[in-house]
Design a protein around this motif. Structure first.
Motif, PDB file in Angstrom:
ATOM      1  N   THR B  24      -6.016 -14.510  -7.163  1.00 37.38           N
ATOM      2  CA  THR B  24      -5.175 -15.684  -6.915  1.00 37.38           C
ATOM      3  C   THR B  24      -5.245 -16.697  -8.067  1.00 37.38           C
ATOM      4  O   THR B  24      -4.353 -17.521  -8.204  1.00 37.38           O
ATOM      5  CB  THR B  24      -5.556 -16.387  -5.588  1.00 37.38           C
ATOM      6  OG1 THR B  24      -6.951 -16.663  -5.604  1.00 37.38           O
ATOM      7  CG2 THR B  24      -5.231 -15.523  -4.390  1.00 37.38           C
ATOM      8  N   GLY B  76      -4.263 -10.315  -4.393  1.00 42.74           N
ATOM      9  CA  GLY B  76      -4.629 -11.629  -3.851  1.00 42.74           C
ATOM     10  C   GLY B  76      -6.114 -11.824  -3.646  1.00 42.74           C
ATOM     11  O   GLY B  76      -6.532 -12.645  -2.832  1.00 42.74           O
ATOM     12  N   ALA B  84      -1.330 -19.622  -3.444  1.00 41.47           N
ATOM     13  CA  ALA B  84      -0.855 -18.343  -3.997  1.00 41.47           C
ATOM     14  C   ALA B  84       0.354 -17.813  -3.224  1.00 41.47           C
ATOM     15  O   ALA B  84       1.426 -17.640  -3.818  1.00 41.47           O
ATOM     16  CB  ALA B  84      -1.999 -17.337  -4.052  1.00 41.47           C
ATOM     17  N   PHE B 105      -5.999 -13.685   1.472  1.00 40.33           N
ATOM     18  CA  PHE B 105      -4.601 -13.767   1.066  1.00 40.33           C
ATOM     19  C   PHE B 105      -3.697 -13.313   2.219  1.00 40.33           C
ATOM     20  O   PHE B 105      -2.699 -13.963   2.542  1.00 40.33           O
ATOM     21  CB  PHE B 105      -4.345 -12.902  -0.176  1.00 40.33           C
ATOM     22  CG  PHE B 105      -2.903 -12.899  -0.611  1.00 40.33           C
ATOM     23  CD1 PHE B 105      -2.430 -13.869  -1.475  1.00 40.33           C
ATOM     24  CD2 PHE B 105      -2.007 -11.948  -0.126  1.00 40.33           C
ATOM     25  CE1 PHE B 105      -1.088 -13.886  -1.854  1.00 40.33           C
ATOM     26  CE2 PHE B 105      -0.674 -11.960  -0.488  1.00 40.33           C
ATOM     27  CZ  PHE B 105      -0.213 -12.926  -1.357  1.00 40.33           C
TER      28      PHE B 105
END
Lengths: 465, 198
Positions: B24, B76, B84, B105
């Motif tokens: 990220t 991620g 993100a 993520f």
């Protein structure tokens, strides 16, 4: 059939199964900081929702604060705006904080434990992936995003799915100059940066039992670097001794009551794990990362991998070596460094500074190396100064700074410039992590950072102790 | 009142982003987190990778306007910054399809109604190759059917039932649900030794 600590804590904090199938989990302690919360408070305001349990949230400031000149307003207008917004939000919603001028201010994962907010058997959430740190106390602690911060503020709960548990047993004795940081880097190198996805890591075994709370925090802190959102150690006498007398820990008779309950909040001897891994601490040497993720590390006497010699990982190794500009097959020892950083939620506690100071004492930082020591909290700073550690560092040529996240992620004035190489006691060596898109990070223990600072290159600290 | 907006079909073109463990910090470098809102993050998606890597897919005009992001493993990873997925969405991404996603993520993306579905490496390779050959290849992702259709072929996708249902019912935003039985929350709080006192 026995239960793991994760299962016990999970069951105790489960409110109900949501219609969507997720678990509604009560969060016992919510820690907040200035970076991942402003949007969450705004969402509450827009929806006209208050904070359900303001006394179960505690805030501090760490990511953006300058470690050199902390006079307000900050020189960086955006940082000042974030700081002011955080202060306003906490005031408006009745949340206690250790603000910039508090003696309790510091990196959120350092102050939670040192204030005794972090306790065994709790669920702990914070808008920061290194929340796994608090698992060192036998808490189930994990990072969340901003919308989930909103959910916790609004309801003290999260909608979440359960995890599997991987037991990591560390046996044997750590050699001289080998630290918890080296153990966790070894674990991540072995299990991979995505090996822990879907798992909580339970660290145990004789080597972990002998570790101090500081060392256990370093291990749990980097669980997320192995893909595991949660890492924990079952609480024991070391845990209880650490907590006794801390400002928010139970006191007097209540402490004995707490201890009795904490003892029950540990994995049973016959607990069933989804996976078990064994590590021999005696075989671990000081480790150094050479690449662009925390799994890419070698022992300090080893060589940087050669993509030509390694099968399926060749692409990843090649990409990392291209970015780092390192020669395949070269010894990692002797790699020149430009910057040395002792700090971060991974390794900026008093014991970390002591180990770095042991190496720095009576030596000088190499010419052209910029070296800084950033205590993780005001309490760490004051304790270190009481022992004279700041003088050891300053005499050696290190800068002695105020408490904060500093160069770990460079959301403040501390950062790398250009292609500088940084020996860093932090947790991430991602491309651009330390503030320069082309900057390069070598992760290692605080003692190894000090060794690199004085010799100007990656050096086996065992030769300097 | 919280708006419940179901998420089902995503139609559009795709952008292929090859590589495992895309973290990220690369998706949105930390300096862009110094902001009080998520607005404007879209302009900084992959900012450092775009400027340092010629031919980066997010700098390639052929993929401009894409609404589906194709990725490999552990996309991620790293920081828990919701910035993100927020940045990806503001760039125009409405769904991600990959071999695997990092847990935090995935949680963040789900919480903002951005579906992240998975498929085996061979299927991801086929989708990436198709869009690299023909960048404008139209694709249709169905949350309900758990599939993506491209170049005349329909590929099944994995999406946990929990996530699929929350997207289809618009309950990906959990706040309302979490508050709907608040007496249960109080009951759990009151039984915790560290809340009621030792």
């Amino acid at each position: 059939m026995g239960q793991t600590l994760l299962q016990k804590v999970w069951d105790l904090h489960t409110v109900r199964r949501l219609p969507t199938g997720r678990t509604q989990l009560f969060v016992g302690l919510h820690l907040i900081h200035e970076v991942t919360t402003p949007q969450a408070f705004d969402m509450l305001r827009r929806r006209g929702i208050g904070v359900a349990f303001p006394e179960r949230t505690y805030g501090t400031v760490d990511h953006i604060i300058p470690t050199l000149d902390q006079a307000r307003p900050f020189a960086d207008d955006l940082a000042e705006q974030m700081m002011s917004a955080f202060e306003r939000n906490c005031r408006e919603f009745g949340i206690r904080t250790a603000g910039l001028n508090s003696d309790w201010q510091g990196i959120v994962h350092i102050i939670g434990p040192e204030l005794g907010l972090t306790q065994p058997g709790m669920t702990i959430a914070c808008g920061d992936s290194h929340t796994s740190t608090h698992g060192a106390f036998g808490a189930i602690a994990f990072g969340i995003g901003t919308s989930q911060v909103r959910d916790v503020l609004a309801s003290q709960c999260l909608a979440i799915d359960p995890l599997k548990v991987r037991r990591i047993t560390v046996s044997g004795d750590l050699g001289r100059g080998v630290y918890a940081k080296d153990v966790i880097l070894e674990i991540i190198a072995r299990l991979g940066v995505r090996g822990g996805v879907g798992y909580a890591y339970e660290y145990g075994g004789p080597a972990v039992a002998r570790m101090t709370m500081d060392e256990r925090m370093t291990m749990c802190n980097m669980s997320i670097e192995g893909g595991a959102r949660i890492g924990y150690v079952n609480p024991d006498e070391t845990t209880f001794a650490y907590l006794q007398g801390k400002p928010f820990a139970p006191a007097g008779g209540a402490f004995e009551g707490a201890k009795a309950w904490w003892r029950t909040m540990a994995s049973d001897a016959d607990a069933v794990y989804d996976d078990i891994v064994e590590i021999d601490a005696g075989a671990i040497e000081p480790r150094v990362t050479w690449g662009i993720n925390p799994g890419q590390s070698v022992g300090v006497t080893e060589r940087i991998p050669d993509p030509g010699m390694v099968g399926e990982d060749a692409g990843a190794i090649g990409e990392a070596l291209d970015f780092m500009g390192f020669a395949p097959g070269a010894p990692v020892s002797g790699t020149a460094v430009d910057v040395a950083f002792v700090g971060s939620c991974t390794n900026a506690r008093l014991s970390d500074l002591r180990e770095a100071a042991r190496v720095a004492r009576g030596r000088k930082v190499a010419p052209r190396v910029r070296a800084l020591v950033v205590p993780g909290s005001k309490q760490v700073l004051q304790a270190a100064e009481a022992e004279g550690l700041h003088e050891v560092f300053q005499e050696a040529g290190f800068e002695w700074r105020g408490a904060g996240c500093s160069m770990c992620l460079a959301m403040n004035p501390d950062r790398l410039n250009g292609r500088e190489v940084c020996a860093s006691s932090s947790n991430r060596n991602f491309k651009g992590r330390q503030g320069s898109p082309t900057g390069r990070t070598l992760l290692m223990s605080p003692a190894m950072v000090a060794a690199a600072a004085v010799s100007g290159e990656v050096t086996d600290v065992r030769t300097m102790l | 009142m919280i708006e419940l907006r179901p998420v089902d079909r995503v139609e559009g073109t795709a952008v292929p982003l090859r590589g495992n463990n895309v973290d990220t910090d690369r998706i949105i470098p930390a300096r862009f987190l110094k902001a009080l809102t998520f607005d404007g993050l879209g302009a900084h998606v992959f900012q450092d990778d775009r400027t340092s890597m010629p031919g980066h897919p997010f700098a390639n005009a052929a993929y401009a306007g894409a609404s589906i992001l194709l990725v490999n493993e552990n996309f991620g990873s790293g920081s828990s910054r919701e910035h993100a997925p927020q940045a990806l969405r503001r760039w125009g991404i409405q769904a991600c399809v990959g071999q695997s996603f990092s847990e935090i993520f995935l949680g963040n993306a789900t919480t903002i109604g951005l579906p992240c579905a998975t498929a085996p490496a061979s299927d991801i390779e086929a989708l990436m190759a198709a869009v690299e050959d023909e960048p404008g290849t139209p694709m249709v992702l169905s949350v309900r059917a758990r599939s993506i259709t491209a170049a005349g072929r329909t590929i099944p996708l994995s999406l946990p039932a929990v996530v699929r249902d929350s997207l289809l019912t618009g309950q990906w935003d959990a706040t309302g649900l979490l508050l709907s039985e608040f007496e249960d929350v109080r009951r759990v709080a009151s039984r915790l030794p560290y809340v009621k006192g030792f």
